[in-house]
Design a protein around this motif. Structure first.
Motif, PDB file in Angstrom:
ATOM      1  N   GLU A 174      46.974  42.812  51.205  1.00  0.00           N
ATOM      2  CA  GLU A 174      47.288  42.868  49.787  1.00  0.00           C
ATOM      3  C   GLU A 174      46.807  41.585  49.102  1.00  0.00           C
ATOM      4  O   GLU A 174      46.592  40.561  49.753  1.00  0.00           O
ATOM      5  CB  GLU A 174      48.787  43.037  49.587  1.00  0.00           C
ATOM      6  N   GLU A 175      46.675  41.628  47.806  1.00  0.00           N
ATOM      7  CA  GLU A 175      46.141  40.496  47.045  1.00  0.00           C
ATOM      8  C   GLU A 175      46.953  39.231  47.291  1.00  0.00           C
ATOM      9  O   GLU A 175      48.161  39.188  47.082  1.00  0.00           O
ATOM     10  CB  GLU A 175      46.150  40.831  45.554  1.00  0.00           C
ATOM     11  N   LYS A 176      46.290  38.176  47.757  1.00  0.00           N
ATOM     12  CA  LYS A 176      46.911  36.870  47.972  1.00  0.00           C
ATOM     13  C   LYS A 176      45.945  35.795  47.487  1.00  0.00           C
ATOM     14  O   LYS A 176      44.752  35.797  47.850  1.00  0.00           O
ATOM     15  CB  LYS A 176      47.195  36.632  49.467  1.00  0.00           C
ATOM     16  N   SER A 177      46.432  34.876  46.697  1.00  0.00           N
ATOM     17  CA  SER A 177      45.556  33.817  46.193  1.00  0.00           C
ATOM     18  C   SER A 177      45.018  32.961  47.331  1.00  0.00           C
ATOM     19  O   SER A 177      43.915  32.413  47.236  1.00  0.00           O
ATOM     20  CB  SER A 177      46.293  32.952  45.172  1.00  0.00           C
ATOM     21  N   GLY A 178      45.774  32.835  48.424  1.00  0.00           N
ATOM     22  CA  GLY A 178      45.308  32.056  49.573  1.00  0.00           C
ATOM     23  C   GLY A 178      44.075  32.652  50.215  1.00  0.00           C
ATOM     24  O   GLY A 178      43.143  31.926  50.601  1.00  0.00           O
ATOM     25  N   ASP A 179      44.039  33.988  50.341  1.00  0.00           N
ATOM     26  CA  ASP A 179      42.855  34.626  50.917  1.00  0.00           C
ATOM     27  C   ASP A 179      41.651  34.473  49.996  1.00  0.00           C
ATOM     28  O   ASP A 179      40.517  34.326  50.462  1.00  0.00           O
ATOM     29  CB  ASP A 179      43.139  36.110  51.183  1.00  0.00           C
ATOM     30  N   LEU A 186      41.208  31.869  48.023  1.00  0.00           N
ATOM     31  CA  LEU A 186      40.827  30.473  48.199  1.00  0.00           C
ATOM     32  C   LEU A 186      39.975  30.297  49.451  1.00  0.00           C
ATOM     33  O   LEU A 186      39.015  29.518  49.466  1.00  0.00           O
ATOM     34  CB  LEU A 186      42.084  29.601  48.284  1.00  0.00           C
ATOM     35  N   ALA A 187      40.307  31.052  50.498  1.00  0.00           N
ATOM     36  CA  ALA A 187      39.559  30.962  51.757  1.00  0.00           C
ATOM     37  C   ALA A 187      38.238  31.731  51.718  1.00  0.00           C
ATOM     38  O   ALA A 187      37.422  31.614  52.645  1.00  0.00           O
ATOM     39  CB  ALA A 187      40.424  31.488  52.903  1.00  0.00           C
ATOM     40  N   GLY A 188      38.035  32.531  50.678  1.00  0.00           N
ATOM     41  CA  GLY A 188      36.795  33.289  50.561  1.00  0.00           C
ATOM     42  C   GLY A 188      36.729  34.504  51.447  1.00  0.00           C
ATOM     43  O   GLY A 188      35.627  34.983  51.772  1.00  0.00           O
ATOM     44  N   ILE A 189      37.877  35.053  51.841  1.00  0.00           N
ATOM     45  CA  ILE A 189      37.883  36.184  52.778  1.00  0.00           C
ATOM     46  C   ILE A 189      38.550  37.419  52.199  1.00  0.00           C
ATOM     47  O   ILE A 189      38.647  38.447  52.881  1.00  0.00           O
ATOM     48  CB  ILE A 189      38.585  35.796  54.104  1.00  0.00           C
ATOM     49  N   ALA A 190      39.018  37.372  50.969  1.00  0.00           N
ATOM     50  CA  ALA A 190      39.743  38.494  50.376  1.00  0.00           C
ATOM     51  C   ALA A 190      38.807  39.641  50.017  1.00  0.00           C
ATOM     52  O   ALA A 190      37.589  39.459  49.850  1.00  0.00           O
ATOM     53  CB  ALA A 190      40.489  38.022  49.130  1.00  0.00           C
ATOM     54  N   ALA A 191      39.384  40.826  49.861  1.00  0.00           N
ATOM     55  CA  ALA A 191      38.618  41.969  49.371  1.00  0.00           C
ATOM     56  C   ALA A 191      38.079  41.657  47.977  1.00  0.00           C
ATOM     57  O   ALA A 191      38.765  41.070  47.143  1.00  0.00           O
ATOM     58  CB  ALA A 191      39.499  43.214  49.334  1.00  0.00           C
ATOM     59  N   ILE A 193      40.860  33.550  59.615  1.00  0.00           N
ATOM     60  CA  ILE A 193      41.881  34.597  59.741  1.00  0.00           C
ATOM     61  C   ILE A 193      42.747  34.578  58.480  1.00  0.00           C
ATOM     62  O   ILE A 193      43.134  33.514  57.999  1.00  0.00           O
ATOM     63  CB  ILE A 193      42.755  34.360  60.983  1.00  0.00           C
ATOM     64  N   ASP A 194      43.063  35.746  57.953  1.00  0.00           N
ATOM     65  CA  ASP A 194      43.846  35.823  56.722  1.00  0.00           C
ATOM     66  C   ASP A 194      45.248  35.269  56.941  1.00  0.00           C
ATOM     67  O   ASP A 194      45.755  35.220  58.058  1.00  0.00           O
ATOM     68  CB  ASP A 194      43.911  37.259  56.212  1.00  0.00           C
ATOM     69  N   GLN A 195      45.902  34.871  55.836  1.00  0.00           N
ATOM     70  CA  GLN A 195      47.155  34.134  55.964  1.00  0.00           C
ATOM     71  C   GLN A 195      48.297  35.010  56.480  1.00  0.00           C
ATOM     72  O   GLN A 195      49.205  34.512  57.149  1.00  0.00           O
ATOM     73  CB  GLN A 195      47.526  33.473  54.649  1.00  0.00           C
ATOM     74  N   PRO A 201      51.175  27.953  44.381  1.00  0.00           N
ATOM     75  CA  PRO A 201      50.389  29.070  43.848  1.00  0.00           C
ATOM     76  C   PRO A 201      48.986  29.189  44.428  1.00  0.00           C
ATOM     77  O   PRO A 201      48.345  30.226  44.263  1.00  0.00           O
ATOM     78  CB  PRO A 201      50.344  28.774  42.349  1.00  0.00           C
ATOM     79  N   GLU A 202      48.504  28.140  45.089  1.00  0.00           N
ATOM     80  CA  GLU A 202      47.190  28.273  45.738  1.00  0.00           C
ATOM     81  C   GLU A 202      47.222  29.346  46.824  1.00  0.00           C
ATOM     82  O   GLU A 202      46.179  29.910  47.165  1.00  0.00           O
ATOM     83  CB  GLU A 202      46.770  26.944  46.374  1.00  0.00           C
ATOM     84  N   TYR A 203      48.398  29.651  47.343  1.00  0.00           N
ATOM     85  CA  TYR A 203      48.539  30.569  48.479  1.00  0.00           C
ATOM     86  C   TYR A 203      49.270  31.854  48.096  1.00  0.00           C
ATOM     87  O   TYR A 203      48.899  32.929  48.547  1.00  0.00           O
ATOM     88  CB  TYR A 203      49.249  29.847  49.622  1.00  0.00           C
ATOM     89  N   LEU A 204      50.309  31.731  47.260  1.00  0.00           N
ATOM     90  CA  LEU A 204      51.004  32.886  46.684  1.00  0.00           C
ATOM     91  C   LEU A 204      51.161  32.586  45.207  1.00  0.00           C
ATOM     92  O   LEU A 204      51.947  31.723  44.824  1.00  0.00           O
ATOM     93  CB  LEU A 204      52.362  33.101  47.365  1.00  0.00           C
ATOM     94  N   PHE A 205      50.415  33.308  44.383  1.00  0.00           N
ATOM     95  CA  PHE A 205      50.216  32.887  42.996  1.00  0.00           C
ATOM     96  C   PHE A 205      51.422  33.130  42.100  1.00  0.00           C
ATOM     97  O   PHE A 205      51.733  32.326  41.221  1.00  0.00           O
ATOM     98  CB  PHE A 205      48.987  33.597  42.411  1.00  0.00           C
ATOM     99  N   ASP A 206      52.096  34.265  42.297  1.00  0.00           N
ATOM    100  CA  ASP A 206      53.130  34.649  41.330  1.00  0.00           C
ATOM    101  C   ASP A 206      54.240  35.426  42.024  1.00  0.00           C
ATOM    102  O   ASP A 206      54.246  35.581  43.257  1.00  0.00           O
ATOM    103  CB  ASP A 206      52.511  35.468  40.187  1.00  0.00           C
ATOM    104  N   GLU A 207      55.172  35.911  41.202  1.00  0.00           N
ATOM    105  CA  GLU A 207      56.315  36.638  41.754  1.00  0.00           C
ATOM    106  C   GLU A 207      55.881  37.829  42.596  1.00  0.00           C
ATOM    107  O   GLU A 207      56.423  38.073  43.675  1.00  0.00           O
ATOM    108  CB  GLU A 207      57.223  37.121  40.616  1.00  0.00           C
TER     109      GLU A 207
END
Length: 469
Positions: free
Chosen positions: A26-31, A33-38, A305-307, A335-341
């Motif tokens: 699922e959407e995570k700001s940390g992924d 930041l790591a350049g590995i997110a969808a 590896i994703d967070q 918020p770099e890793y989990l941005f919001d609620e």
């Protein structure tokens, strides 16, 4: 091996397991930041589709990190119960999800040590928030030290009486405040402002003396580095629970200054210490671990590896040491890793589910930092969701505002409210103590008792100032 599928006429290919798992998250700001997110929701859906059909055997047989270069991977392989996994081996990730959510009690037929962290992470990625709650609620993880945590109908609370100057009297005053709300059965745990061995020892001695004087059936802990705690132990400080923050790779643990060998040594020393003390221990679960999504990334030790999957691997580490408590400090890292609620809520439910699936006594520090897109209502929302999911314990922070760590969590009042809302009680031994002391009457917090408060305040003076009358 590569996997591919087509979504709405667009073909998506995933070159390896790391890529597949990261894109299915699922959407995570940390992924990001790591350049590995969808890159899009279509790519995320494609990854989930492929992951659902992936045999569990692939996740077991193809480690994400080479065990020759990562001691966490070696530990996970060594502690995996291959015989228990054999009946599950031919299942796909999607089929395991269906089994965990079925209404015939099949979740109880999934032995925790049959599950490797990558399997727990994979199935979590296919679940909705409600799925995560439904599956986790059916998993009871009971542990024992000086009392018993995790039984049905029980919600524990850690009293977190931090003080910005490590003032012992201030710590004890906050502790008493928490006890009067029925909190503290999980642990009375202080995050020290100083890593001084003398300071840690003073805190442990004071908490231990309060527990002994009032015969409180709970555990104490000073959440310094494991080496500092062990040095305090050498100088005579009492240790009930040995604490350490951990992560899911060898390099990330090294950033915490900890090795698996050090954790093993520490556990053995505390067990020996317990035998020497001869207190009324009801079990041998003596470790307390904290984790949190994003810790490996923040240490630049995630290896692509994703967070979420890194977090699951941290739970695999914890499991090897039979901990009394484990909690995810969700939202604390920023918020770099989990941005919001939305991301914090999702991560909290994921962490709780994965830990429970892997056999851990999971609690969650429902929290946020002051520069993230969340507020105290966010904590309320996640607190209710996790209580519904059967979380073992939460934090009790004076006024919910930690004056030492500078973040927002849940208060003694929140703990009392959530117990009342769901009809939950403290640990059984602790609940009896509350009744005997008049703090609770017939299972409920009693009206203010001036005499009791006065006696507790006198106890603080005797503990903090041993020469006082």
């Amino acid at each position: 091996m590569a996997w591919a599928t087509v979504v709405r006429g667009e073909r998506f290919a995933f070159d390896d397991l790391r890529t597949l798992l990261a894109k299915a998250n699922e959407e995570k700001s940390g992924d990001r930041l790591a350049g590995i997110a969808a890159r899009s929701e279509s790519e995320r859906a494609a990854a989930k589709t492929v992951l659902a059909d992936l045999p569990l055997a692939v996740l077991v047989d193809e480690p994400l990190l080479d065990p020759a270069h990562d001691d966490v991977s070696r530990l996970l392989a060594r502690t995996h119960d291959a015989a228990a996994f054999a009946p599950l081996r031919s299942l796909t990730v999607g089929e395991l999800r269906e089994r965990l959510l079925s209404h015939d009690g099949a979740v109880d037929a999934v032995p925790p040590r049959a599950i490797v962290p990558e399997v727990a992470a994979a199935v979590a990625k296919l679940m909705s928030n409600l799925d995560l709650m439904t599956a986790a609620r059916r998993m009871r993880r009971v542990t024992r030290c000086r009392n018993t945590m995790g039984e049905p109908g029980v919600l524990g609370i850690r009293v977190q009486p931090n003080h910005p100057a490590d003032d012992v009297r201030g710590i004890l005053l906050s502790t008493v405040d928490g006890l009067l709300f029925g909190c503290g059965d999980a642990v009375i745990g202080v995050n020290p402002a100083s890593e001084s061995v003398a300071t840690v020892g003073a805190i442990l001695h004071a908490l231990g003396a309060l527990v002994e004087r009032w015969q409180i059936p709970t555990q104490t802990c000073c959440l310094a580095h494991v080496s500092t705690q062990l040095a305090a132990l050498e100088r005579g400080a009492p240790i009930d629970l040995l604490f350490q923050s951990i992560a899911g790779t060898e390099a990330a643990n090294a950033s915490f200054g900890v090795t698996l060998d050090l954790l093993h040594e520490g556990r053995e020393r505390v067990l020996a210490h317990h035998r020497e003390r001869g207190d009324a221990w009801v079990g041998d679960d003596v470790m307390y671990f904290e984790t949190g999504q994003g810790s490996a990334l923040s240490a630049e030790a995630h290896h692509g590896i994703d967070q979420l999957t890194c977090e699951a691997r941290a739970y695999g580490v914890a499991r090897a040491f039979s901990p009394f408590l484990v909690n995810s400090v969700v939202g604390f890292i920023g918020p770099e890793y989990l941005f919001d609620e939305r991301q914090i809520v999702r991560a909290g439910l994921e962490d709780h589910f994965m830990g429970k699936l892997l056999g851990l006594p999971m609690g969650v520090d429902v929290c946020y930092t002051n520069h993230v897109a969340a507020d105290q209502n966010s904590c309320d929302n996640l607190l209710v969701l996790l209580a519904s999911a059967g979380c073992n314990y939460f934090m009790g922070v004076p006024c919910a505002d930690d004056v030492m760590l500078g973040y927002q969590s849940t208060s003694f009042h929140d703990a009392a409210a959530i117990r009342a809302l769901f009809g939950l009680t403290p640990a059984p031994e602790f609940a009896r103590w509350l009744e005997e002391r008049g703090i609770f009457r017939d299972g409920r917090r009693s009206a203010s008792n001036a005499a009791l408060r006065r006696d507790l305040l006198r106890a603080i003076e005797r503990v903090a100032l041993p020469g006082a009358a």
